[in-house]
Design a protein around this motif. Structure first.
Motif, PDB file in Angstrom:
ATOM      1  N   UNK B   4      15.523  60.504  89.279  1.00 27.49           N
ATOM      2  CA  UNK B   4      15.357  60.094  90.670  1.00 27.49           C
ATOM      3  C   UNK B   4      15.823  58.645  90.766  1.00 27.49           C
ATOM      4  N   UNK B   5      16.542  58.311  91.845  1.00 30.08           N
ATOM      5  CA  UNK B   5      16.994  56.939  92.001  1.00 30.08           C
ATOM      6  C   UNK B   5      15.802  56.049  92.355  1.00 30.08           C
ATOM      7  N   UNK B   6      15.653  54.955  91.608  1.00 27.59           N
ATOM      8  CA  UNK B   6      14.490  54.091  91.796  1.00 27.59           C
ATOM      9  C   UNK B   6      14.765  53.019  92.848  1.00 27.59           C
ATOM     10  N   UNK B   7      13.688  52.561  93.491  1.00 31.45           N
ATOM     11  CA  UNK B   7      13.812  51.485  94.470  1.00 31.45           C
ATOM     12  C   UNK B   7      12.970  50.290  94.036  1.00 31.45           C
ATOM     13  N   UNK B   8      13.592  49.111  94.038  1.00 32.79           N
ATOM     14  CA  UNK B   8      12.859  47.884  93.749  1.00 32.79           C
ATOM     15  C   UNK B   8      12.822  47.033  95.008  1.00 32.79           C
ATOM     16  N   UNK B   9      11.658  46.446  95.304  1.00 36.24           N
ATOM     17  CA  UNK B   9      11.560  45.571  96.470  1.00 36.24           C
ATOM     18  C   UNK B   9      11.469  44.124  96.003  1.00 36.24           C
ATOM     19  N   UNK B  10      12.292  43.252  96.598  1.00 32.75           N
ATOM     20  CA  UNK B  10      12.211  41.827  96.287  1.00 32.75           C
ATOM     21  C   UNK B  10      11.192  41.198  97.222  1.00 32.75           C
ATOM     22  N   UNK B  11      10.234  40.519  96.619  1.00 30.08           N
ATOM     23  CA  UNK B  11       9.086  40.065  97.373  1.00 30.08           C
ATOM     24  C   UNK B  11       8.787  38.640  96.936  1.00 30.08           C
ATOM     25  N   UNK B  12       8.480  37.767  97.861  1.00 33.89           N
ATOM     26  CA  UNK B  12       8.153  36.406  97.443  1.00 33.89           C
ATOM     27  C   UNK B  12       8.019  35.462  98.615  1.00 33.89           C
ATOM     28  N   UNK B  87       8.969  49.815  92.226  1.00 31.00           N
ATOM     29  CA  UNK B  87       8.558  48.595  91.538  1.00 31.00           C
ATOM     30  C   UNK B  87       8.747  47.415  92.494  1.00 31.00           C
ATOM     31  N   UNK B  88       7.849  46.433  92.384  1.00 30.09           N
ATOM     32  CA  UNK B  88       7.999  45.215  93.176  1.00 30.09           C
ATOM     33  C   UNK B  88       8.456  44.106  92.243  1.00 30.09           C
ATOM     34  N   UNK B  89       9.559  43.441  92.628  1.00 31.18           N
ATOM     35  CA  UNK B  89       9.978  42.267  91.877  1.00 31.18           C
ATOM     36  C   UNK B  89       9.502  41.057  92.668  1.00 31.18           C
ATOM     37  N   UNK B  90       8.492  40.374  92.138  1.00 29.92           N
ATOM     38  CA  UNK B  90       7.938  39.218  92.830  1.00 29.92           C
ATOM     39  C   UNK B  90       8.738  37.986  92.386  1.00 29.92           C
ATOM     40  N   UNK B  91       9.577  37.461  93.309  1.00 27.78           N
ATOM     41  CA  UNK B  91      10.388  36.299  92.972  1.00 27.78           C
ATOM     42  C   UNK B  91       9.528  35.054  93.148  1.00 27.78           C
ATOM     43  N   UNK B  92       9.464  34.244  92.099  1.00 26.66           N
ATOM     44  CA  UNK B  92       8.617  33.051  92.122  1.00 26.66           C
ATOM     45  C   UNK B  92       9.490  31.831  91.854  1.00 26.66           C
ATOM     46  N   UNK B  93       9.408  30.845  92.729  1.00 27.64           N
ATOM     47  CA  UNK B  93      10.158  29.605  92.554  1.00 27.64           C
ATOM     48  C   UNK B  93       9.439  28.761  91.498  1.00 27.64           C
ATOM     49  N   UNK B  94      10.078  28.628  90.337  1.00 24.59           N
ATOM     50  CA  UNK B  94       9.418  27.959  89.208  1.00 24.59           C
ATOM     51  C   UNK B  94       9.177  26.477  89.487  1.00 24.59           C
ATOM     52  N   UNK B  95       9.930  25.905  90.435  1.00 27.13           N
ATOM     53  CA  UNK B  95       9.736  24.487  90.732  1.00 27.13           C
ATOM     54  C   UNK B  95       8.574  24.277  91.694  1.00 27.13           C
ATOM     55  N   UNK B  96       8.015  25.364  92.184  1.00 31.95           N
ATOM     56  CA  UNK B  96       6.931  25.288  93.155  1.00 31.95           C
ATOM     57  C   UNK B  96       5.918  26.367  92.787  1.00 31.95           C
ATOM     58  N   UNK B  97       5.460  26.262  91.540  1.00 32.13           N
ATOM     59  CA  UNK B  97       4.755  27.371  90.926  1.00 32.13           C
ATOM     60  C   UNK B  97       3.414  27.688  91.591  1.00 32.13           C
ATOM     61  N   UNK B  98       2.603  26.665  91.840  1.00 30.72           N
ATOM     62  CA  UNK B  98       1.246  26.919  92.322  1.00 30.72           C
ATOM     63  C   UNK B  98       1.228  27.754  93.590  1.00 30.72           C
ATOM     64  N   UNK B  99       1.967  27.286  94.599  1.00 33.42           N
ATOM     65  CA  UNK B  99       1.889  28.006  95.862  1.00 33.42           C
ATOM     66  C   UNK B  99       2.537  29.373  95.770  1.00 33.42           C
ATOM     67  N   UNK B 100       3.613  29.480  94.984  1.00 37.09           N
ATOM     68  CA  UNK B 100       4.281  30.774  94.847  1.00 37.09           C
ATOM     69  C   UNK B 100       3.400  31.810  94.157  1.00 37.09           C
ATOM     70  N   UNK B 101       2.637  31.350  93.159  1.00 33.29           N
ATOM     71  CA  UNK B 101       1.793  32.300  92.427  1.00 33.29           C
ATOM     72  C   UNK B 101       0.619  32.773  93.278  1.00 33.29           C
ATOM     73  N   UNK B 102       0.315  32.025  94.326  1.00 37.73           N
ATOM     74  CA  UNK B 102      -0.796  32.407  95.200  1.00 37.73           C
ATOM     75  C   UNK B 102      -0.591  33.825  95.721  1.00 37.73           C
ATOM     76  N   UNK B 103       0.624  34.117  96.158  1.00 31.70           N
ATOM     77  CA  UNK B 103       0.854  35.465  96.649  1.00 31.70           C
ATOM     78  C   UNK B 103       0.928  36.467  95.495  1.00 31.70           C
TER      79      UNK B 103
END
Lengths: 75, 755
Positions: B4-12, B87-103
């Motif tokens: 089955x073709x898989x779907x990934x969602x970019x989220x961040x 699958x969800x790919x949670x994109x996190x900005x490494x230069x702004x880690x704290x707030x990005x990891x909140x979500x």
């Protein structure tokens, strides 16, 4: 004191995030929670809004919103 | 093996590089900007592992938290809850880690496979910091991959991790400390048989509006629990998340960064100047002027008064006036436009040479004037338009535009909008369509309606040819100052009308409290050549497509209508005045009398201006296309070199010679009418889709009214300066009335509230 009374260049830590409804939710989500450190970078022309550094990034908010945030200035 | 073709969602979070990653993964060219909230709709593409193995990728609007505030944020949350990506790919900005990891801590609570992509690690390394991936993985309990979306590093590892994760289901888990109230609330949702019960439970404890609507029964139960508990759970939950993240970041960051005060980076220095309390606004205005001067000025170095430059470049050849003419050096933008005009002019001459036989004259007219004339009028402006767009892209991509919103917020609040509304308006200088879609990131419905209505007043690229050509005539024949100043004046006047309209709406039909302004200011970075190239390529393609489809068809229609009488007999160029088109024009021409280009212009050629009001409804490029075409007919094809200024000049002269009166005020009013009136088909359709039900009719009426009244005011103020006093008085009167109306209404509402 309240965040809108803080001077440019000063650092403070958050004591309490007030406000209500969506605005409060948004402030909390943006990382303005008790203990967080706030550095007041600057004020826009006409003195409002303000730009702060919090949790390593830059956030701008208005005096009205800053008025809901209780802080303690750090020496 | 069939799979089955898989779907990934970019989220961040907004502005963390999801769209850059999306472009790198799928090879597409979606719009990337440097301000939070550029992507307002989901879009999909495909990533190829190998020839016969691929994965669908969905790019979602960026959000700061799973408690949405705006319509575009709801899109992102609902996609994960309702459409179950593999699958969800949670994109996190490494230069702004704290707030990005909140979500990230919120997504963790959902029953969905998750991979965290730590983006911009290259920037982080430059700053001398390193992240401990192992520590992050251990504490978060999901796979973490280091990537650089821009430099296309780590993408393969990321996608392989995503594929592996997609094949095994994951149960949500939380980083919140164990508390009785959380587990009780979770049980309420478990009993209701929902997946991701903990996620829903926490949302209910936060009194989330969407949660209340989606699952009312368990929601009510949780509210009872919260009431018994009595503490401020909303603040406590956010606090606990951030407390977890702070601790995690301390563990995972290998070298602590220097103290804020110790380093003043280059971007900080630049920022100090650009957003300076006193210089910020003047700098923005000067920047705009420099850009317009570079693009539109026909006297780039102000040499025309010095007499240093003599004559015209390559006089008498195909390249006449390419670099300089009339003692003035052209700006780079004008040279670009001249270059294309010289080429197309030469091509027109060449083609008309093929039809020497007298019997072929109608065919020559059709091909050279009709088809080529119309097409070239549009193509001739593409280089200038792209050049202007290039500068806007730089401002936007560097992060400056977000600061402009910050600088102007105070001013905008006076009018009743937040500085955030400035961004879609600035986008309107490019094209109204994406600008109107971008209003989804605004906070309230009323703010969206007002912004959508005034976006066309921010003169778009398709309107640029109108003001460039007519401003050229005003400068050349009516003694107005340089044409770039006239162009700038048009832009400023458009903004002025937008401001007046917003104030008027805010005081009368769109009354509301000014929405809050809580906005992230992205870090400055040098514009990326790739992103710039994508912007310009897209714009160019868009214009060419438009030129060869809708404008091409209109050209043919205009040619037919202007070369035939109602009895279907063919007309020569000099008989156009008897055509169907001329009759239609004459029918509506009197309507424009108050604007200065109505009956005053006489019946011989005066209808030309009225006709463009109709062709312009389809696309604004058609205005100058029609003019270019009629101008060519007046001049005779052989003499027409393809310049739109000459075409408009020819029409103006024809009007004067045939006994009509055309003033500079009328020409200026003509530009303003086109800037303010109903925009093109595409923009109207977009407005219809974006506006709430029942607002479209009023919006059309609003555009008609503003362009008619505004055009009249500009005509009067230019030709009879004493009327400025009357216009000012009328405006003042209107605003006094609106002010008291607003006061009275507010008072009434207060009384009602008190009852």
């Amino acid at each position: 004191m309240l965040l809108d009374e803080l001077k440019v260049g000063a650092t403070a830590s958050v004591i309490k995030t007030g406000g209500e409804g969506r605005v409060r939710r948004h402030l909390l989500d943006m990382g303005i929670t008790p203990g967080a450190e706030i550095y007041l970078r600057k004020r826009a022309p006409f003195g409002d809004p303000i730009e702060i550094t919090i949790r390593g990034y830059e956030l701008s908010l208005r005096k009205d919103e800053a008025h809901c945030i209780e802080v303690e200035e750090k020496a | 093996m069939e799979q089955k073709k898989l779907t990934a969602a970019l989220f961040g979070n907004p502005n963390c590089g999801k769209t850059t990653l999306f472009n790198s993964l799928t090879g597409s060219r979606a719009y990337v900007g440097n301000w939070p909230g550029v992507t307002v709709e989901k879009r999909s593409g495909t990533y190829r592992f190998s020839k016969d193995s691929e994965m669908d990728i969905v790019d979602l609007p960026g959000i700061y938290s799973l408690s949405p505030y705006t319509p575009e944020e709801v899109v992102a949350r609902n996609f994960i809850i309702d459409e179950h990506p593999d699958v969800v790919i949670n994109v996190v900005d490494a230069t702004n880690l704290e707030r990005n990891l909140y979500m990230s801590t919120q997504v963790l609570e959902m029953d969905v496979p998750l991979v965290i992509a730590l983006n911009m690690v290259d920037v982080l390394e430059k700053e001398g910091r390193k992240l401990d991936v192992k520590a992050l993985e251990e504490r978060l309990g999901v796979k973490v991959v280091l990537i650089s979306a821009l430099r296309e590093k780590g993408l393969k590892e990321l996608m392989e991790a995503a594929r592996d994760a997609a094949l095994s289901p994951r149960k949500g888990h939380s980083v919140l400390p164990e508390k009785e109230i959380y587990s009780k609330a979770e049980k309420a949702y478990e009993a209701a048989g929902l997946s991701s019960p903990f996620f829903h439970a926490v949302k209910a404890l936060e009194k989330d509006e969407l949660e209340a609507k989606a699952n009312p029964l368990p929601y009510e139960e949780v509210q009872k629990l919260a009431q018994e508990d009595g503490s401020d759970l909303e603040a406590a939950i956010a606090d606990e998340r951030y407390a977890f993240i702070e601790k995690l970041c301390k563990e995972a960051t290998k070298r602590k960064r220097q103290k804020e005060s110790e380093k003043l980076s280059l971007s900080d220095k630049v920022d100090k100047v650009l957003t300076n309390r006193w210089a910020g606004i003047p700098i923005f205005i000067v920047l705009l002027f420099v850009i317009f001067h570079l693009v539109f000025s026909e006297d780039f170095l102000y040499l025309s008064y010095s007499g240093l430059i003599q004559g015209t470049f390559a006089e008498g050849t195909m390249w006449e006036g390419l670099f300089y003419a009339d003692g003035a050096i052209m700006s780079p933008g004008v040279i670009l436009a001249n270059f294309v005009n010289c080429l197309t002019g030469g091509l027109s001459t060449l083609v008309s040479g093929w039809f020497t036989d007298p019997s072929l004259v109608p065919l020559q007219g059709f091909i050279v004037d009709g088809v080529l004339g119309g097409l070239f009028a549009v193509i001739g402006f593409i280089p200038q338009i792209l050049f202007l767009f290039f500068f806007f892209s730089i401002l936007e991509d560097s992060g400056y535009m977000a600061r402009v919103a910050f600088i102007f917020d105070r001013v905008f609040r006076k009018f009743g909008l937040s500085g955030r509304a400035f961004l879609p308006m600035i986008m309107g200088f490019g094209c109204s369509v994406p600008a109107m879609i971008n209003t989804r990131s605004l906070n309230t419905e009323k703010e969206r309606i007002q912004t959508i209505r005034v976006i066309p007043f921010f003169s778009c690229m398709a309107k640029a040819p109108i003001l460039a050509a007519v401003a050229g005539v005003l400068a050349a024949d009516f003694g107005w100052a340089a044409s770039d100043l006239v162009a700038l004046l048009v832009y400023v006047a458009g903004i002025g009308v937008a401001i007046i309209s917003i104030i008027a709406m805010h005081l009368t039909t769109m009354r509301e409290k000014v929405p809050p302004f809580i906005m992230e200011l992205p870090s400055y970075h040098l514009p990326q050549p790739r992103a710039l190239a994508i912007h310009i390529y897209d714009k160019g393609k868009h214009f060419l497509k438009k030129a060869f489809t809708i404008i091409f068809l209109t050209t043919i229609a205009v040619w037919v209508l202007s070369h035939f009488r109602w009895d279907y007999t063919y007309l020569e160029n000099n008989q156009i005045g008897e055509s169907i088109l001329a009759d239609i024009g004459r029918l509506i021409q009197p309507l424009f009398t108050p604007l200065g280009f109505g009956y005053q212009l006489g019946t011989a050629w005066g209808w030309a201006f009225a006709v463009t009001a109709i062709t312009g409804l389809i696309a604004k490029e058609n205005v100058i296309m029609t003019m270019g075409y009629l101008g060519a007919a007046i001049l005779g094809t052989a003499e027409f070199a393809g310049s739109d200024v000459e075409a408009v000049e020819a029409i103006v002269q024809a009007v004067s010679l045939s006994g009509g009166t055309i003033t500079s005020g009328a020409l200026f009013a003509f530009i303003m009418f086109n800037v303010l009136t109903i925009p093109c088909f595409a923009a109207v359709a977009t407005a219809h889709a974006e506006l709430p039900k029942g607002k479209m009719g009023w919006t059309i009426l609003f555009w008609l009214l503003v362009s008619y009244v505004g055009g009249t005011a500009f005509f009067l103020m230019c030709d009879y300066p004493w009327t400025i006093a009357i216009v000012v008085l009328l405006l003042a009167g209107f605003f006094t009335f609106a002010y008291f109306y607003n006061k009275k209404k507010s008072l009434e509402e207060k009384m009602k509230g008190a009852d």
